[in-house]
Motif scaffolding. Structure first.
Motif, PDB file in Angstrom:
ATOM      1  N   TYR A 238       8.040  41.548 119.516  1.00 12.32           N
ATOM      2  CA  TYR A 238       8.922  41.016 118.477  1.00 12.32           C
ATOM      3  C   TYR A 238       8.676  39.520 118.276  1.00 12.32           C
ATOM      4  CZ  TYR A 238      13.047  39.230 116.170  1.00 12.32           C
ATOM      5  OH  TYR A 238      13.879  38.576 115.304  1.00 12.32           O
ATOM      6  N   ILE A 239       8.495  38.793 119.374  1.00 10.81           N
ATOM      7  CA  ILE A 239       8.239  37.346 119.264  1.00 10.81           C
ATOM      8  C   ILE A 239       6.924  37.095 118.535  1.00 10.81           C
ATOM      9  CG2 ILE A 239       7.707  35.278 120.610  1.00 10.81           C
ATOM     10  CD1 ILE A 239       9.786  36.290 122.665  1.00 10.81           C
ATOM     11  N   ARG A 240       5.899  37.892 118.859  1.00  3.24           N
ATOM     12  CA  ARG A 240       4.610  37.735 118.171  1.00  3.24           C
ATOM     13  C   ARG A 240       4.751  38.003 116.673  1.00  3.24           C
ATOM     14  NH1 ARG A 240       2.595  40.914 122.374  1.00  3.24           N
ATOM     15  NH2 ARG A 240       1.819  39.612 124.042  1.00  3.24           N
TER      16      ARG A 240
ATOM     17  N   GLN B 192      10.072  42.868 123.609  1.00  2.29           N
ATOM     18  CA  GLN B 192      10.509  41.513 123.273  1.00  2.29           C
ATOM     19  C   GLN B 192       9.314  40.628 122.937  1.00  2.29           C
ATOM     20  OE1 GLN B 192      12.340  39.391 126.492  1.00  2.29           O
ATOM     21  NE2 GLN B 192      13.421  38.013 125.137  1.00  2.29           N
ATOM     22  N   GLN B 193       8.240  40.726 123.695  1.00  2.00           N
ATOM     23  CA  GLN B 193       7.052  39.925 123.416  1.00  2.00           C
ATOM     24  C   GLN B 193       6.423  40.326 122.080  1.00  2.00           C
ATOM     25  OE1 GLN B 193       4.599  40.403 126.881  1.00  2.00           O
ATOM     26  NE2 GLN B 193       5.697  38.857 128.038  1.00  2.00           N
TER      27      GLN B 193
END
Length: 131
Positions: free
Chosen positions: A90-92, A87-88
Motif C-alpha cells: 500500500y505504501i509503494r 502495508q508495504q
C-alpha cells in the motif's frame, strides 16, 4: 503504625491479584481469537475447545496454550507478515514507487537532463533504485 503496614500489604496483594486476573483474561481472549481464526481445526473441535474454555477458562487456556501454543505462534507470525506485506504494498502504491528499477532510473535521468537534479543526486537515486 501496624495498621498502615497491614493495609499496605493488603493493597499489594490486591494489585497482584488484579494483575493476574487481567493477564488471565488477556490469555483467554487471545486463545478464543486464535481458536476462531484457525482454519485447519475442524468445527467440532472448535466447539469442544470453546465449551472447555467457557466452563474452565483458566485451566482450558493453560491446556490450549500448552497443546497448541506452537501453532498459535506460527499463525500469529504468518498473519503479522501478511499484514506487513500488505502495508508495504500500500505504501509503494501510495508513494508511486511500485515501478521497476529501470523506470525509476529513467525518471531520474529525465530529471537530470531537465536540470532539476544534480549529477550526485542522480547517482544517489540510481543507487537507491538498484538496491
Amino acid at each position: 503504625m501496624l495498621d498502615f503496614f497491614a493495609s499496605f500489604w493488603d493493597f499489594l496483594v490486591s494489585m497482584l491479584l488484579i494483575f493476574v486476573w487481567v493477564g488471565a483474561l488477556i490469555a483467554l481472549f487471545t486463545v478464543i481469537t486464535d481458536l476462531f481464526r484457525d482454519s485447519g481445526l475442524p468445527t467440532w473441535q472448535k466447539v469442544v475447545w470453546f465449551i472447555a474454555l467457557l466452563f474452565l477458562p483458566f485451566l482450558g487456556s493453560l491446556i490450549y496454550l500448552s497443546a497448541r501454543g506452537k501453532g498459535m505462534a506460527e499463525r500469529s507470525a504468518a498473519r503479522a507478515s501478511a499484514v506487513q506485506a500488505a502495508q508495504q504494498e500500500y505504501i509503494r502504491e501510495a508513494a508511486g514507487t511500485s515501478a521497476s528499477p529501470a523506470a525509476e532510473i529513467e525518471r531520474a535521468k529525465a530529471l537530470l537532463d531537465a536540470g532539476t537534479i544534480s549529477e550526485q543526486e542522480y547517482a544517489s537515486l540510481k543507487a537507491k533504485a538498484l538496491a
